[in-house]
Design a protein around this motif. Structure first.
Motif, PDB file in Angstrom:
ATOM      1  N   HIS A  69      -2.749   1.227   3.188  1.00  0.00           N
ATOM      2  CA  HIS A  69      -3.721   0.176   2.848  1.00  0.00           C
ATOM      3  C   HIS A  69      -3.504  -0.302   1.405  1.00  0.00           C
ATOM      4  O   HIS A  69      -3.420  -1.506   1.139  1.00  0.00           O
ATOM      5  CB  HIS A  69      -5.148   0.731   2.934  1.00  0.00           C
ATOM      6  CG  HIS A  69      -5.809   0.627   4.273  1.00  0.00           C
ATOM      7  ND1 HIS A  69      -5.986  -0.567   4.936  1.00  0.00           N
ATOM      8  CD2 HIS A  69      -6.379   1.569   5.069  1.00  0.00           C
ATOM      9  CE1 HIS A  69      -6.636  -0.358   6.080  1.00  0.00           C
ATOM     10  NE2 HIS A  69      -6.880   0.932   6.186  1.00  0.00           N
ATOM     11  N   CYS A  70      -3.445   0.659   0.473  1.00  0.00           N
ATOM     12  CA  CYS A  70      -3.383   0.317  -0.957  1.00  0.00           C
ATOM     13  C   CYS A  70      -2.053  -0.352  -1.299  1.00  0.00           C
ATOM     14  O   CYS A  70      -2.019  -1.307  -2.092  1.00  0.00           O
ATOM     15  CB  CYS A  70      -3.594   1.563  -1.822  1.00  0.00           C
ATOM     16  SG  CYS A  70      -5.231   2.291  -1.620  1.00  0.00           S
ATOM     17  N   GLU A  71      -0.984   0.160  -0.701  1.00  0.00           N
ATOM     18  CA  GLU A  71       0.352  -0.420  -0.932  1.00  0.00           C
ATOM     19  C   GLU A  71       0.381  -1.879  -0.444  1.00  0.00           C
ATOM     20  O   GLU A  71       0.828  -2.778  -1.159  1.00  0.00           O
ATOM     21  CB  GLU A  71       1.314   0.411  -0.092  1.00  0.00           C
ATOM     22  CG  GLU A  71       2.700   0.585  -0.597  1.00  0.00           C
ATOM     23  CD  GLU A  71       3.446   1.480   0.400  1.00  0.00           C
ATOM     24  OE1 GLU A  71       3.225   2.713   0.358  1.00  0.00           O
ATOM     25  OE2 GLU A  71       4.209   0.929   1.226  1.00  0.00           O
ATOM     26  N   ASN A  72      -0.126  -2.108   0.761  1.00  0.00           N
ATOM     27  CA  ASN A  72      -0.163  -3.474   1.308  1.00  0.00           C
ATOM     28  C   ASN A  72      -1.033  -4.388   0.443  1.00  0.00           C
ATOM     29  O   ASN A  72      -0.676  -5.539   0.184  1.00  0.00           O
ATOM     30  CB  ASN A  72      -0.727  -3.460   2.739  1.00  0.00           C
ATOM     31  CG  ASN A  72       0.328  -3.087   3.785  1.00  0.00           C
ATOM     32  OD1 ASN A  72       1.478  -2.854   3.446  1.00  0.00           O
ATOM     33  ND2 ASN A  72      -0.078  -3.035   5.043  1.00  0.00           N
ATOM     34  N   ALA A  73      -2.185  -3.865   0.002  1.00  0.00           N
ATOM     35  CA  ALA A  73      -3.129  -4.690  -0.757  1.00  0.00           C
ATOM     36  C   ALA A  73      -2.517  -5.135  -2.080  1.00  0.00           C
ATOM     37  O   ALA A  73      -2.684  -6.285  -2.504  1.00  0.00           O
ATOM     38  CB  ALA A  73      -4.424  -3.925  -1.006  1.00  0.00           C
ATOM     39  N   MET A  74      -1.797  -4.227  -2.726  1.00  0.00           N
ATOM     40  CA  MET A  74      -1.165  -4.588  -4.013  1.00  0.00           C
ATOM     41  C   MET A  74      -0.170  -5.724  -3.790  1.00  0.00           C
ATOM     42  O   MET A  74      -0.124  -6.674  -4.583  1.00  0.00           O
ATOM     43  CB  MET A  74      -0.477  -3.340  -4.593  1.00  0.00           C
ATOM     44  CG  MET A  74       0.087  -3.536  -5.967  1.00  0.00           C
ATOM     45  SD  MET A  74      -1.168  -4.038  -7.177  1.00  0.00           S
ATOM     46  CE  MET A  74      -1.342  -2.558  -8.123  1.00  0.00           C
ATOM     47  N   LYS A  75       0.579  -5.655  -2.690  1.00  0.00           N
ATOM     48  CA  LYS A  75       1.570  -6.709  -2.414  1.00  0.00           C
ATOM     49  C   LYS A  75       0.876  -8.028  -2.070  1.00  0.00           C
ATOM     50  O   LYS A  75       1.312  -9.097  -2.498  1.00  0.00           O
ATOM     51  CB  LYS A  75       2.497  -6.274  -1.277  1.00  0.00           C
ATOM     52  CG  LYS A  75       3.457  -5.183  -1.714  1.00  0.00           C
ATOM     53  CD  LYS A  75       4.396  -4.759  -0.598  1.00  0.00           C
ATOM     54  CE  LYS A  75       5.268  -3.604  -1.072  1.00  0.00           C
ATOM     55  NZ  LYS A  75       5.812  -2.814   0.039  1.00  0.00           N
ATOM     56  N   VAL A  76      -0.206  -7.961  -1.319  1.00  0.00           N
ATOM     57  CA  VAL A  76      -0.939  -9.185  -0.959  1.00  0.00           C
ATOM     58  C   VAL A  76      -1.554  -9.804  -2.222  1.00  0.00           C
ATOM     59  O   VAL A  76      -1.474 -11.021  -2.435  1.00  0.00           O
ATOM     60  CB  VAL A  76      -2.030  -8.889   0.102  1.00  0.00           C
ATOM     61  CG1 VAL A  76      -2.982 -10.063   0.268  1.00  0.00           C
ATOM     62  CG2 VAL A  76      -1.381  -8.545   1.443  1.00  0.00           C
ATOM     63  N   ALA A  77      -2.126  -8.956  -3.083  1.00  0.00           N
ATOM     64  CA  ALA A  77      -2.756  -9.469  -4.316  1.00  0.00           C
ATOM     65  C   ALA A  77      -1.705 -10.131  -5.208  1.00  0.00           C
ATOM     66  O   ALA A  77      -1.947 -11.212  -5.776  1.00  0.00           O
ATOM     67  CB  ALA A  77      -3.454  -8.331  -5.063  1.00  0.00           C
ATOM     68  N   ALA A  78      -0.528  -9.519  -5.310  1.00  0.00           N
ATOM     69  CA  ALA A  78       0.543 -10.093  -6.130  1.00  0.00           C
ATOM     70  C   ALA A  78       1.002 -11.428  -5.535  1.00  0.00           C
ATOM     71  O   ALA A  78       1.220 -12.407  -6.260  1.00  0.00           O
ATOM     72  CB  ALA A  78       1.707  -9.107  -6.217  1.00  0.00           C
ATOM     73  N   TRP A  79       1.106 -11.492  -4.215  1.00  0.00           N
ATOM     74  CA  TRP A  79       1.533 -12.722  -3.520  1.00  0.00           C
ATOM     75  C   TRP A  79       0.504 -13.836  -3.748  1.00  0.00           C
ATOM     76  O   TRP A  79       0.854 -14.970  -4.064  1.00  0.00           O
ATOM     77  CB  TRP A  79       1.691 -12.414  -2.024  1.00  0.00           C
ATOM     78  CG  TRP A  79       2.213 -13.543  -1.196  1.00  0.00           C
ATOM     79  CD1 TRP A  79       3.516 -13.832  -0.937  1.00  0.00           C
ATOM     80  CD2 TRP A  79       1.428 -14.541  -0.502  1.00  0.00           C
ATOM     81  NE1 TRP A  79       3.595 -14.943  -0.129  1.00  0.00           N
ATOM     82  CE2 TRP A  79       2.334 -15.397   0.153  1.00  0.00           C
ATOM     83  CE3 TRP A  79       0.062 -14.788  -0.369  1.00  0.00           C
ATOM     84  CZ2 TRP A  79       1.930 -16.476   0.927  1.00  0.00           C
ATOM     85  CZ3 TRP A  79      -0.352 -15.870   0.399  1.00  0.00           C
ATOM     86  CH2 TRP A  79       0.570 -16.702   1.031  1.00  0.00           C
ATOM     87  N   LEU A  80      -0.766 -13.490  -3.615  1.00  0.00           N
ATOM     88  CA  LEU A  80      -1.830 -14.487  -3.818  1.00  0.00           C
ATOM     89  C   LEU A  80      -1.815 -15.000  -5.261  1.00  0.00           C
ATOM     90  O   LEU A  80      -2.042 -16.186  -5.512  1.00  0.00           O
ATOM     91  CB  LEU A  80      -3.206 -13.888  -3.493  1.00  0.00           C
ATOM     92  CG  LEU A  80      -3.521 -13.653  -2.016  1.00  0.00           C
ATOM     93  CD1 LEU A  80      -4.753 -12.768  -1.858  1.00  0.00           C
ATOM     94  CD2 LEU A  80      -3.733 -14.983  -1.270  1.00  0.00           C
ATOM     95  N   SER A  81      -1.562 -14.087  -6.204  1.00  0.00           N
ATOM     96  CA  SER A  81      -1.560 -14.474  -7.625  1.00  0.00           C
ATOM     97  C   SER A  81      -0.504 -15.528  -7.917  1.00  0.00           C
ATOM     98  O   SER A  81      -0.647 -16.308  -8.853  1.00  0.00           O
ATOM     99  CB  SER A  81      -1.261 -13.277  -8.526  1.00  0.00           C
ATOM    100  OG  SER A  81      -2.156 -12.270  -8.266  1.00  0.00           O
TER     101      SER A  81
END
Ligand code: LCS
Length: 399
Positions: free
Chosen positions: A271-283
């Motif tokens: 969950h946390c690994e995916n979320a970090m990647k999604v947050a970076a992508w959104l940024s």
């Protein structure tokens, strides 16, 4: 928990803690005690159990072996003396608040909370003579100024639903307890989970959870719990739960959460690994105005999150350029990700807090709490992250 289990890792505890010897027939998995009541050997024994002079089961509203196993496991994970499981997160929060407060008391609560928790505090407790002040608990001077001689509870979420605001749990506990050691600092740890944050270790008195979310993790149960000192958990069970709310968790649901916990550590890692990647992508997405994720260095609470959490969770919120209309267009074009409230499931879920989870807030309260009309909340799931990003990419084309 046995002494050597105390030093074992989170994943090991999530699987093994709480066991009391072998199960009947040597079953690997504990049976589901699907029973409402328990047989006494004699009137004397029944009387002694009611009087608290003898251990043993009485009636499932007061306890059940399936929930007791889960309670011991939760206490081990949150580093608590005791835990009480309940029928929902709201059942747990209301059972705790009814136990901690009486008419004439004062509650200091953070203004940014799950919508129904806010409603319980703003429109529920206040009907029964409890005064509630909403402040920003990340502003420590505001907390200090809000405490009063009749303050019995400080209530907060960190990261907060839905904008991931971070509050310093150690600092809040210190200020509240220096003012009055009897104040109960209650932290809703649903978003962080004990995998990444243990509020009791940081000085809080009570942890509450919606176990509907990451603890169960499979989107098939509504459940809640409270963890804390044995004394107070006894009051929560024998007054808050037994008499005030009756929010009893069924044995089957207790079994399902116990089953979900077995995989919690590896779920949370993904969950946390995916979320970090999604947050970076959104940024990096030019259509995104602002991203709220405590793992990003740009998040105003990042330094405190880094200090009190070992991972940043899997909830990511963002504002799209074009506000609510653009957000709605995005959500209406999702193909893999699901438009749904709740969080912590294997499936990635998106929702619009202002019209959904936080609709109990008035427009003024939303503004005050920093929840904009254009905010979209995402519970990043366990799918392969490339597929989550590809779905966002195609849906963003409509935003
Ligand atoms: N605490 C938090 C932080 C929550 O997010 C929720 C539910 C609750 C307590 C209440 O738990 P329940 O009674 O539903 O088990 N949050 C939801 C949400 O954000 N979407 O749907 C429910």
């Amino acid at each position: 928990m046995s002494e050597n289990m105390q030093n074992m890792g989170f994943g090991t505890k999530a699987i093994h803690a709480g066991k009391e010897g072998k199960n009947p027939y040597g079953a690997l998995t504990a049976p589901i005690y699907q029973t409402s009541t328990f047989e006494f050997d004699s009137c004397a024994q029944g009387g002694n159990r009611f009087a608290g002079k003898e251990d043993g089961m009485i009636y499932t509203r007061l306890g059940n072996p399936s929930s007791a196993l889960l309670e011991r496991k939760l206490a081990a994970l949150e580093n608590a003396e005791a835990a009480v499981v309940m029928a929902s997160g709201m059942g747990a929060i209301s059972s705790v608040l009814w136990s901690a407060c009486k008419a004439g008391d004062h509650i200091v609560a953070d203004g940014t909370l799950y919508g129904c928790t806010h409603a319980l505090l703003a429109h529920g407790m206040t009907r029964y003579g409890v005064e509630v002040d909403f402040i920003d608990t990340s502003d420590l001077a505001a907390l200090q100024a809000a405490l009063k001689p009749n303050t019995s509870v400080v209530y907060l979420e960190t990261p907060a639903n839905p904008n991931l605001k971070i509050t310093d749990l150690a600092a809040v506990s210190k200020i509240a307890h220096e003012y009055n050691p009897a104040i109960k600092v209650i932290a809703d740890n649903t978003f962080a989970t004990p995998y990444s944050q243990r509020p009791l270790d940081l000085g809080c008195d009570v942890v509450v959870h919606s176990m509907t979310k990451y603890l169960n993790g499979h989107g098939d149960v509504i459940a809640g719990c409270a963890c804390g000192k044995a004394d107070f958990m006894g009051q929560v069970r024998m007054f808050g739960l037994k008499d005030m709310t009756g929010a009893v968790l069924g044995p089957f649901e207790a079994f399902l959460v116990t089953r979900g916990l077995k995989t919690m550590e590896i779920r949370m890692q993904r969950h946390c690994e995916n979320a970090m990647k999604v947050a970076a992508w959104l940024s990096k997405n030019p259509k995104v105005e602002k991203v709220y994720y405590p793992g990003l260095e740009t998040h105003p609470g990042h330094a405190i999150a880094k200090k009190q959490m070992t991972a940043y969770g899997a909830m990511v919120s963002f504002e799209i350029k074009g506000g609510k209309a653009a957000g709605v267009a995005l959500c209406d074009h999702l193909k893999l990700c699901t438009l749904a409230v709740s969080l912590g499931d294997a499936e990635t879920l998106l929702e619009h807090p202002a019209s959904m989870t936080h609709s109990p807030y008035s427009p003024e309260e939303l503004k005050e709490a920093g929840i904009s009309e254009g905010l979209i909340r995402m519970s990043v799931g366990l799918e392969n992250v490339e597929d989550i990003l590809a779905d966002l990419e195609q849906a963003f084309a409509f935003a």
